[in-house]
Design a protein around this motif. Structure first.
Motif, PDB file in Angstrom:
ATOM      1  N   ASP A 197       0.830  -1.206   0.000  1.00 32.53           N
ATOM      2  CA  ASP A 197       0.000   0.000   0.000  1.00 32.53           C
ATOM      3  C   ASP A 197       0.866   1.257   0.000  1.00 32.53           C
ATOM      4  O   ASP A 197       0.665   2.180   0.800  1.00 32.53           O
ATOM      5  CB  ASP A 197      -0.941  -0.010   1.214  1.00 32.53           C
ATOM      6  CG  ASP A 197      -1.982   1.102   1.128  1.00 32.53           C
ATOM      7  OD1 ASP A 197      -2.299   1.521  -0.001  1.00 32.53           O
ATOM      8  OD2 ASP A 197      -2.464   1.558   2.185  1.00 32.53           O
ATOM      9  N   ASP A 198       1.840   1.291  -0.885  1.00 33.75           N
ATOM     10  CA  ASP A 198       2.727   2.455  -0.976  1.00 33.75           C
ATOM     11  C   ASP A 198       3.007   2.755  -2.444  1.00 33.75           C
ATOM     12  O   ASP A 198       4.159   2.776  -2.876  1.00 33.75           O
ATOM     13  CB  ASP A 198       4.029   2.187  -0.212  1.00 33.75           C
ATOM     14  CG  ASP A 198       4.889   3.447  -0.071  1.00 33.75           C
ATOM     15  OD1 ASP A 198       4.320   4.553  -0.122  1.00 33.75           O
ATOM     16  OD2 ASP A 198       6.120   3.318   0.072  1.00 33.75           O
ATOM     17  N   GLN A 199       1.936   2.931  -3.202  1.00 38.00           N
ATOM     18  CA  GLN A 199       2.076   3.217  -4.631  1.00 38.00           C
ATOM     19  C   GLN A 199       1.192   4.398  -5.007  1.00 38.00           C
ATOM     20  O   GLN A 199       0.194   4.682  -4.341  1.00 38.00           O
ATOM     21  CB  GLN A 199       1.677   2.006  -5.502  1.00 38.00           C
ATOM     22  CG  GLN A 199       2.633   0.836  -5.450  1.00 38.00           C
ATOM     23  CD  GLN A 199       2.363  -0.069  -4.272  1.00 38.00           C
ATOM     24  OE1 GLN A 199       1.274  -0.051  -3.712  1.00 38.00           O
ATOM     25  NE2 GLN A 199       3.349  -0.854  -3.881  1.00 38.00           N
ATOM     26  N   VAL A 200       1.574   5.049  -6.090  1.00 33.45           N
ATOM     27  CA  VAL A 200       0.769   6.124  -6.666  1.00 33.45           C
ATOM     28  C   VAL A 200       0.579   5.795  -8.143  1.00 33.45           C
ATOM     29  O   VAL A 200       1.464   5.209  -8.777  1.00 33.45           O
ATOM     30  CB  VAL A 200       1.469   7.493  -6.481  1.00 33.45           C
ATOM     31  CG1 VAL A 200       2.824   7.529  -7.171  1.00 33.45           C
ATOM     32  CG2 VAL A 200       0.600   8.622  -7.000  1.00 33.45           C
ATOM     33  N   MET A 201      -0.578   6.157  -8.687  1.00 27.00           N
ATOM     34  CA  MET A 201      -0.884   5.813 -10.077  1.00 27.00           C
ATOM     35  C   MET A 201      -1.428   7.031 -10.815  1.00 27.00           C
ATOM     36  O   MET A 201      -2.169   7.832 -10.238  1.00 27.00           O
ATOM     37  CB  MET A 201      -1.903   4.672 -10.148  1.00 27.00           C
ATOM     38  CG  MET A 201      -1.410   3.430  -9.472  1.00 27.00           C
ATOM     39  SD  MET A 201      -2.465   2.011  -9.747  1.00 27.00           S
ATOM     40  CE  MET A 201      -1.681   0.853  -8.624  1.00 27.00           C
ATOM     41  N   ARG A 202      -1.055   7.128 -12.083  1.00 25.14           N
ATOM     42  CA  ARG A 202      -1.556   8.201 -12.937  1.00 25.14           C
ATOM     43  C   ARG A 202      -1.790   7.644 -14.336  1.00 25.14           C
ATOM     44  O   ARG A 202      -1.079   6.739 -14.792  1.00 25.14           O
ATOM     45  CB  ARG A 202      -0.567   9.365 -12.999  1.00 25.14           C
ATOM     46  CG  ARG A 202      -0.335  10.084 -11.682  1.00 25.14           C
ATOM     47  CD  ARG A 202      -1.568  10.864 -11.239  1.00 25.14           C
ATOM     48  NE  ARG A 202      -1.333  11.558  -9.979  1.00 25.14           N
ATOM     49  CZ  ARG A 202      -1.682  11.091  -8.785  1.00 25.14           C
ATOM     50  NH1 ARG A 202      -2.265   9.909  -8.690  1.00 25.14           N
ATOM     51  NH2 ARG A 202      -1.449  11.791  -7.686  1.00 25.14           N
ATOM     52  N   LEU A 203      -2.762   8.221 -15.017  1.00 24.39           N
ATOM     53  CA  LEU A 203      -3.085   7.817 -16.382  1.00 24.39           C
ATOM     54  C   LEU A 203      -2.298   8.640 -17.384  1.00 24.39           C
ATOM     55  O   LEU A 203      -2.086   9.843 -17.199  1.00 24.39           O
ATOM     56  CB  LEU A 203      -4.585   8.010 -16.647  1.00 24.39           C
ATOM     57  CG  LEU A 203      -5.518   7.012 -15.946  1.00 24.39           C
ATOM     58  CD1 LEU A 203      -6.932   7.567 -15.895  1.00 24.39           C
ATOM     59  CD2 LEU A 203      -5.501   5.672 -16.667  1.00 24.39           C
ATOM     60  N   CYS A 204      -1.887   8.003 -18.467  1.00 22.45           N
ATOM     61  CA  CYS A 204      -1.245   8.728 -19.559  1.00 22.45           C
ATOM     62  C   CYS A 204      -2.309   9.484 -20.353  1.00 22.45           C
ATOM     63  O   CYS A 204      -3.455   9.043 -20.438  1.00 22.45           O
ATOM     64  CB  CYS A 204      -0.510   7.753 -20.486  1.00 22.45           C
ATOM     65  SG  CYS A 204       0.979   7.049 -19.762  1.00 22.45           S
ATOM     66  N   PRO A 205      -1.927  10.622 -20.949  1.00 23.73           N
ATOM     67  CA  PRO A 205      -0.584  11.192 -20.962  1.00 23.73           C
ATOM     68  C   PRO A 205      -0.258  11.917 -19.656  1.00 23.73           C
ATOM     69  O   PRO A 205      -1.114  12.596 -19.094  1.00 23.73           O
ATOM     70  CB  PRO A 205      -0.646  12.177 -22.134  1.00 23.73           C
ATOM     71  CG  PRO A 205      -2.074  12.593 -22.198  1.00 23.73           C
ATOM     72  CD  PRO A 205      -2.864  11.383 -21.797  1.00 23.73           C
ATOM     73  N   LEU A 206       0.972  11.730 -19.192  1.00 22.18           N
ATOM     74  CA  LEU A 206       1.434  12.407 -17.995  1.00 22.18           C
ATOM     75  C   LEU A 206       1.919  13.814 -18.336  1.00 22.18           C
ATOM     76  O   LEU A 206       2.355  14.081 -19.449  1.00 22.18           O
ATOM     77  CB  LEU A 206       2.580  11.629 -17.347  1.00 22.18           C
ATOM     78  CG  LEU A 206       2.309  10.187 -16.909  1.00 22.18           C
ATOM     79  CD1 LEU A 206       3.551   9.620 -16.230  1.00 22.18           C
ATOM     80  CD2 LEU A 206       1.112  10.112 -15.987  1.00 22.18           C
TER      81      LEU A 206
END
Length: 862
Positions: free
Chosen positions: A787-796
């Protein structure tokens, strides 16, 4: 933007046209379109008054077996209103042409056709479109200007040579997509005026029984004071609830702008066809239980006739500012400032009640139901143009077009707070994951990434949505996250400080001058740190002075003032006196009145019953401030990114495995190397002798890893043996892997050991609807559990990269400047390789990929 075989598009006036590829069966329609052009239009299009050029053009489009001249047409009610085509004139270059029927040239059809043609040309490898346009053809020049793509012009007498590059940079692409959205907004708003601001309404299926839905809708419209013409449709009555009634839709004296349909499900398709026949412009289908076939039939009628529709299976719509309540709610919404779009009628009712109770009220409510037509994207357009909406709340259980939703939401959130209530975010039903990233990329994580990047404040309940809006609508956003607590009850201050820690809000350290001011005004038993405990014996005036002093501290960005009434008085009555000071300083001030009857009361300042709720609202405001301040700069093109090598490797492996394949470790690292990502190089070898040879060459301890056809998590299965220092160690390791995996062991991968350090993970999961999701955080064998992650959608954006690289706890504890560059390159890989289904770099140690798993699939996003 992706062109489809056939799709519906909205014109500038809100009407709809179907855009599809033209073929041999359309020859008569094309001929009729061009034959009907008046002489001036024919001259502007074909540079001649004669008809022979038009006839030759028609034949070239409809007798093209090799599809060398793709053409698209815009249809309405079976009639062809316009056509566009291109013909290749050289490598990557094509000449385009557009024709629109004379009486349909002012509605944006030419722009829609050209927009579709651009997407088809891109997909066909065309990089430049050209055309010759007469200087007198002002409408065509306006179409090109409206399109939003860069256009180069060169004039030769009365002809303008047009050159339109399609391989534009990211800034040009953003400008183009902005133009597309602006055109869509104009069309959507025009089409929704009859829905949300109708001049006349008919309720079809208005029952005489007071316990029927149709009766309730009719009564609500009448009681709400709707100022326009209101009619009921029921074959068994002449008047219902004091409203005139006619037997059928055909008997309506004038077609209403809006029809609310409350008939039984089997009758809905017939009623919708009748509404279309008399010219109804908008529908609200409250009825539930339509079959799939009936739903499809209704959608087709609505599209063919350019109507807009909410539902079916919905609560209805309301626009209190226009005195329209076409719902079956038990009480009318209070006119106010918040727009609502809810897929659930129950959630809509709860939000309306809460917003009305606290005084924020509702500007528009649309219960979207099954979303056969009107969706959240349409409401984003409406609210963007609606001066009566200052903020909006979304409850969406599904996304039709997540990427477009994100673009529209981002544009709106720049101007108005946008809150989403999380829904449908459980991991149940997710496919089995073949990588750590895929396991982490649950529906909840994907939706949260979309919300975060689009500037949407995500909450978990209707109550939290109202709590957040009470602050966002009437308080300044905090300049930072440092929060101070002032209270006359020490225990409440402790609770607030704990809530700040949980919400990621640092408890501000008060400056010396602030501490001196507090000591001068407070009893000796008071606590003048943070939280500030004034004690229960101070007067309201003293409490207000303390709040003002803390607000003025330059190290404080927001203040929570918590009070409890005692027999000596209620200091909470003094908080209002400090509200103006807080506004002048540009810092949010929220009150917490322990024991108040309602969870939150809107106002300046807003008041909460619980410290945790107040702190959550401040955290949401701080997040919004951070998002607004982030640079929206596209990710810079990484140097030494060998796109050709990447494409060649992917193409070669898919040629060998047309169904898709997990790359072996060597290929995975080769792919990363081509992308410019530092790797710990290794070698795939067949046996122990070759493994020993590698160990001798590198001269350091090595790791030996199993290469099998179906092994996804090598470490968990005992497929990784580390720190092998001698020849005997290496041979024993290979033998152990052969014993463990038997015939399934294809080869082994040998790799030098690297120095110990924190193990990080960078990964990608590509979703056909949402696009690539990039994950970063703690790695290792149990990455999903950490439980130590971050997520983002492309395009960044570069802002995303900066935020991601410092968000995980492990990354903050062990900062590595190389991480940002690896993230940038992984995002570039994900965007340029649509076949990249899953990728794990795990672990990433000291900026180098030690191990990687890559899965490629053919035409993932087709």
């Amino acid at each position: 933007m992706t062109a489809t075989a056939a799709h519906w598009a909205r014109c500038r006036d809100g009407g709809a046209v179907e855009i599809r590829r033209l073929g041999p069966g359309d020859e008569d329609a094309l001929r009729l379109l061009h034959a009907a052009l008046p002489p001036e239009d024919r001259y502007l299009r074909f540079f001649t008054l004669g008809r022979s050029n038009a006839e030759q053009y028609v034949r070239s489009l409809t007798t093209d077996p090799d599809h060398a001249r793709p053409a698209v047409g815009a249809f309405r009610d079976g009639a062809l209103l316009g056509a566009a085509s291109y013909a290749r004139t050289g490598p990557g270059v094509a000449e385009f042409a557009v024709s629109v029927a004379h009486h349909d040239q002012a509605h944006g059809i030419g722009t829609l056709l050209l927009q579709d043609l651009v997407e088809r040309a891109r997909a066909d490898g065309v990089t430049t479109l050209t055309a010759d346009v007469l200087t007198a053809n002002h409408r065509m020049l306006r179409v090109l200007d409206d399109l939003g793509l860069p256009v180069r012009t060169e004039r030769d007498d009365d002809v303008i040579r047009i050159t339109m590059p399609l391989d534009e940079d990211s800034a040009s692409l953003d400008a183009y997509l902005t133009a597309v959205d602006q055109r869509a907004r104009t069309a959507v708003v025009a089409g929704m005026v009859p829905l949300l601001r109708p001049a006349s309404v008919a309720v079809i299926g208005a029952g005489r029984r007071v316990d029927s839905v149709g009766h309730a809708v009719l009564v609500n419209i009448r009681r709400g004071g709707f100022p326009g013409q209101l009619t009921a449709v029921n074959p068994h009555a002449r008047s219902i609830a004091g409203v005139p009634c006619v037997p059928s839709v055909a008997d309506l004296a004038e077609p209403p702008e809006l029809a609310v349909v409350c008939v039984p499900a089997p009758a809905v398709p017939r009623v919708v066809r009748e509404c279309a026949a008399v010219g109804v412009r908008a529908l609200v289908v409250v009825t539930a239980g339509l079959s799939a076939a009936d739903s499809a039939a209704v959608r087709e009628v609505v599209r063919e006739h350019g109507m807009r529709m909410v539902g079916p299976n919905c609560l209805g719509i309301a626009n209190p500012l226009a005195r329209l309540d076409a719902t079956f709610m038990d009480r009318p919404p209070l006119p106010g400032r918040v727009g609502l779009a809810c897929q659930s009628g129950g959630i809509a009712i709860g939000l309306v009640r809460e917003l009305s109770r606290v005084g924020l009220g509702v500007s528009t409510l649309v219960s979207t139901g099954d979303k056969l037509d009107i969706s959240g994207n349409d409401l984003l357009h409406w609210w963007s143009a609606d001066d009566g909406t200052d903020a909006a709340v979304l409850y969406l259980e599904s996304f039709g077009d997540p990427r477009r939703f994100a673009r529209l939401a981002r544009a709106l959130a720049r101007r108005k707070p946008l809150v989403a209530i999380r829904a449908g975010v459980s991991a149940e039903g997710s496919r089995a994951a073949g990588s750590h990233t895929a396991a982490l990329a649950t529906p909840a994580a994907t939706a949260d990434a979309l919300y975060r990047q689009a500037g949407i404040t995500a909450v978990d309940s209707t109550a939290e949505a109202v709590e957040v809006l009470a602050l966002l609508l009437d308080q300044p956003l905090p300049p930072g996250r440092r929060t101070a607590v002032v209270t006359n009850a020490g225990g409440a201050g402790v609770l607030a400080a704990d809530s700040c820690a949980a919400a990621g809000l640092p408890v501000a350290a008060l400056g010396e001058s602030t501490v001196r001011r507090l000591r001068d005004r407070l009893p000796a038993t008071a606590a003048v740190g943070n939280p500030v405990d004034t004690t229960a014996v101070v007067t309201a005036d003293v409490f207000a002075e303390c709040v003002a002093a803390v607000l003025a501290d330059p190290g404080v960005d927001a203040v929570v003032a918590i009070t409890v009434p005692t027999a000596l008085g209620d200091p909470g009555t003094a908080i209002d006196r400090v509200a103006k000071t807080a506004l002048e300083l540009g810092k949010p001030l929220v009150g917490v009145h322990i024991g108040q009857h309602t969870p939150v009361e809107a106002g300046v300042p807003p008041r909460y019953a619980d410290p945790a709720a107040a702190v959550r609202a401040i955290a949401a405001a701080a997040d919004r401030r951070s998002w607004l301040d982030r640079p929206a700069v596209p990710v810079a093109e990484p140097a030494d990114f060998d796109g050709g090598a990447v494409a060649a490797l992917v193409a070669d492996r898919l040629a060998e495995h047309p169904e898709g394949v997990w790359l072996d470790p060597a290929d995975s690292l080769t792919l990363l190397t081509a992308a410019g990502i530092p790797v710990v190089a290794g070698e795939t070898v067949p046996d122990a002798d070759a493994a020993v040879d590698f160990w001798r060459r590198v001269g350091v301890p090595v790791a030996v890893k199993a290469v099998t056809g179906g092994l996804l998590h090598k470490s968990r299965a005992g497929g990784v043996l580390l720190d092998l220092r001698t020849e005997a160690d290496v041979r024993a390791a290979v033998a152990a892997l052969r014993d463990r995996f038997g015939a399934g062991l294809r080869s082994v991968f040998v790799q030098p050991m690297v120095g110990r350090g924190p193990e990080l993970l960078i990964g990608v999961r590509n979703d056909p609807r949402f696009g690539p999701l990039v994950a970063f955080g703690a790695g290792g064998t149990d990455a999903e559990a950490l439980d130590d992650q971050v997520m983002r959608l492309c395009p960044l954006t570069e802002g995303d990269i900066a935020e991601m690289s410092t968000a995980p706890r492990l990354a903050r504890a062990h900062p590595d400047p190389a991480v940002a560059d690896v993230l940038r390159r992984v995002a570039r890989l994900a965007e340029t390789v649509p076949e990249l289904a899953e990728l794990d770099i795990n672990p990433l140690t000291a900026g180098r990929a030690v191990d990687a798993r890559v899965r490629i699939l053919p035409t993932l996003n087709s």
